[in-house]
Write a protein that holds these residues in place. Sequence first.
Motif, PDB file in Angstrom:
ATOM      1  N   ARG A  83       5.971  13.725 -13.451  1.00 20.01           N
ATOM      2  CA  ARG A  83       7.210  13.525 -12.695  1.00 20.01           C
ATOM      3  C   ARG A  83       6.856  13.177 -11.261  1.00 20.01           C
ATOM      4  O   ARG A  83       5.994  13.785 -10.638  1.00 20.01           O
ATOM      5  N   VAL A  84       7.534  12.112 -10.735  1.00 16.83           N
ATOM      6  CA  VAL A  84       7.298  11.664  -9.363  1.00 16.83           C
ATOM      7  C   VAL A  84       7.911  12.669  -8.404  1.00 16.83           C
ATOM      8  O   VAL A  84       9.106  12.971  -8.481  1.00 16.83           O
ATOM      9  N   LEU A  85       7.094  13.173  -7.487  1.00 18.77           N
ATOM     10  CA  LEU A  85       7.570  14.137  -6.500  1.00 18.77           C
ATOM     11  C   LEU A  85       7.966  13.460  -5.191  1.00 18.77           C
ATOM     12  O   LEU A  85       8.967  13.829  -4.584  1.00 18.77           O
ATOM     13  N   SER A  86       7.163  12.448  -4.762  1.00 16.24           N
ATOM     14  CA  SER A  86       7.469  11.801  -3.483  1.00 16.24           C
ATOM     15  C   SER A  86       6.850  10.406  -3.446  1.00 16.24           C
ATOM     16  O   SER A  86       5.914  10.102  -4.192  1.00 16.24           O
ATOM     17  N   ILE A  87       7.416   9.571  -2.557  1.00 14.95           N
ATOM     18  CA  ILE A  87       6.914   8.205  -2.349  1.00 14.95           C
ATOM     19  C   ILE A  87       6.725   8.016  -0.853  1.00 14.95           C
ATOM     20  O   ILE A  87       7.585   8.371  -0.054  1.00 14.95           O
ATOM     21  N   THR A  88       5.600   7.441  -0.481  1.00 20.68           N
ATOM     22  CA  THR A  88       5.316   7.181   0.921  1.00 20.68           C
ATOM     23  C   THR A  88       4.915   5.708   1.088  1.00 20.68           C
ATOM     24  O   THR A  88       3.938   5.280   0.468  1.00 20.68           O
ATOM     25  N   PRO A  89       5.689   4.956   1.856  1.00 19.48           N
ATOM     26  CA  PRO A  89       6.935   5.327   2.539  1.00 19.48           C
ATOM     27  C   PRO A  89       8.071   5.483   1.538  1.00 19.48           C
ATOM     28  O   PRO A  89       8.013   4.930   0.442  1.00 19.48           O
ATOM     29  N   SER A  90       9.072   6.172   1.925  1.00 17.16           N
ATOM     30  CA  SER A  90      10.175   6.421   0.998  1.00 17.16           C
ATOM     31  C   SER A  90      11.181   5.276   0.980  1.00 17.16           C
ATOM     32  O   SER A  90      11.953   5.149   0.032  1.00 17.16           O
ATOM     33  N   SER A  91      11.179   4.439   2.033  1.00 16.80           N
ATOM     34  CA  SER A  91      12.114   3.319   2.099  1.00 16.80           C
ATOM     35  C   SER A  91      11.501   2.184   2.911  1.00 16.80           C
ATOM     36  O   SER A  91      10.499   2.367   3.604  1.00 16.80           O
ATOM     37  N   ASN A 121       0.846  -1.199   0.000  1.00 16.44           N
ATOM     38  CA  ASN A 121       0.000   0.000   0.000  1.00 16.44           C
ATOM     39  C   ASN A 121       0.878   1.245   0.000  1.00 16.44           C
ATOM     40  O   ASN A 121       1.076   1.909   1.009  1.00 16.44           O
ATOM     41  N   ILE A 122       1.369   1.603  -1.179  1.00 18.50           N
ATOM     42  CA  ILE A 122       2.296   2.719  -1.344  1.00 18.50           C
ATOM     43  C   ILE A 122       1.573   3.891  -1.991  1.00 18.50           C
ATOM     44  O   ILE A 122       0.736   3.714  -2.883  1.00 18.50           O
ATOM     45  N   SER A 123       1.901   5.087  -1.541  1.00 20.26           N
ATOM     46  CA  SER A 123       1.342   6.314  -2.128  1.00 20.26           C
ATOM     47  C   SER A 123       2.436   7.061  -2.885  1.00 20.26           C
ATOM     48  O   SER A 123       3.564   7.182  -2.391  1.00 20.26           O
ATOM     49  N   VAL A 124       2.084   7.587  -4.066  1.00 22.72           N
ATOM     50  CA  VAL A 124       3.031   8.331  -4.897  1.00 22.72           C
ATOM     51  C   VAL A 124       2.381   9.657  -5.301  1.00 22.72           C
ATOM     52  O   VAL A 124       1.249   9.677  -5.798  1.00 22.72           O
ATOM     53  N   ARG A 125       3.121  10.734  -5.091  1.00 20.18           N
ATOM     54  CA  ARG A 125       2.655  12.063  -5.514  1.00 20.18           C
ATOM     55  C   ARG A 125       3.353  12.412  -6.818  1.00 20.18           C
ATOM     56  O   ARG A 125       4.589  12.372  -6.915  1.00 20.18           O
ATOM     57  N   VAL A 126       2.544  12.775  -7.845  1.00 23.38           N
ATOM     58  CA  VAL A 126       3.068  13.012  -9.195  1.00 23.38           C
ATOM     59  C   VAL A 126       2.706  14.431  -9.636  1.00 23.38           C
ATOM     60  O   VAL A 126       1.555  14.875  -9.457  1.00 23.38           O
TER      61      VAL A 126
END
Length: 441
Positions: free
Chosen positions: A133-141, A86-91
């Motif tokens: 363009r991908v701005l952020s990933i949650t979680p990042s690692s 369950n990953i969230s990505v801000r684009v």
Amino acid sequence: MNKKLSSLKARLGGNRAIAFVCRNLGLKILSLFLAILLWNYVISTNSSITRTRLVTGITGYLAGQGSMSSNYSLALLDDPSAALSNISVRVEVAQADFYKVSKDNIQVSLDLSSVRTAGTQQVPLRAVSSYGRVLSITPSSVSLTVEPTDARSIPVNVELNGEGEADRWYAVTRSNPTVLTVRGAASVVQNISSAQVSVDIEGEKNSFTVAEPYVLVASDGTEVPQTLLDRSSTTVSVTTSVYPTREIAIASDLSSVITGTPADGCYVESVTLQPDKLTVAAEQELLDSLTELHIEPISVDGASQTFSARAAVSALSSFKSISADEVYVTVNIAEEQISMWLEDVPISYINLGEGLTIDDPQETVRVLVTGPRSEVQAMTADDVMATVDLGGYAEGEYVIMPDFGEWAGSGMTFTTERTGISVELVENAADGKEKDAEGGA
């Protein structure tokens, strides 16, 4: 007058404006529509106009696992699937593509190719979007524990499950492979004891072959997940043989069961087999031709008492299965029965009635003794007592069978030379005189 004139001019001017607007309403609407189209065209062709979209519920995947294993001999200890579910990505995406962005066109990976040492560490996630363009990933690692790899050979164990036919024999006659090679995190691999395969025999009447998955089992009996392990095979091919069965009796006549001669004076009285029947699996034609089974004969040479021994079953090479390879044989050894006369066996008289006496009592009797050789030959007249019970007998002559007491209950039989002991009971002489005296008085 001037006010009226001004009011009239105002009304006339307002009417002209309304008339002008009414005459050009269609033109005005068309102009507005064209302006909107022009604005949309400018937005769709101008990539500098962007928006930000958050996409949730993305499932990531592992990458570079093979590289980490082959280059650095490392393996994951725990499965990161839950952390990647369950990953969230801000684009940041152009306005024109805003509604095209979805989790179907965003790929998130956990790249292990950069992991070069064992231990627990944070490995960054990477994301690529088909739009923007991908701005952020949650979680990042994701936190991962990495161990050195190990490999070992694991035996394959096959078990049959289900209700087979009652008149059929089932057995695993072949499995391929018989051993699996498993590679992965050292602490996991070293704890694996076997690979368990289950084959269902429900309703099967003929031999069959199936390819079945297996379960890796730890030394404590728990299942070991296979997702992070490299295995030499993912299934096991199992051949199960199925043959008809029949219960067949074992020959129990003495000539089939024993060999040799017992000790002098002894003979084989009987034999007992346990079990006395065995279940055999074979081709139906062979089963139909069998009448009984045989065992390797038991030697009774020199035997002087009952004994038990195990005997091997003489199975045919064409038998597929037999329920037992051996049976227990009890050989009952008995002594020969002989008869011998005992001279002058003493007689004992008991329970003589009051006032009675025995006229000329017989003191000894000749007795024929029959029983086991060793006991009869060891017996003398002094060992036996013939007891005559006179209880309840009045004056008179009788032939009474004597009792031989404890000897009669030891497997021995006693027969007097005649039908019994002749006894004549008379009144005691002293008692007779007293009666005569009373009569004279």
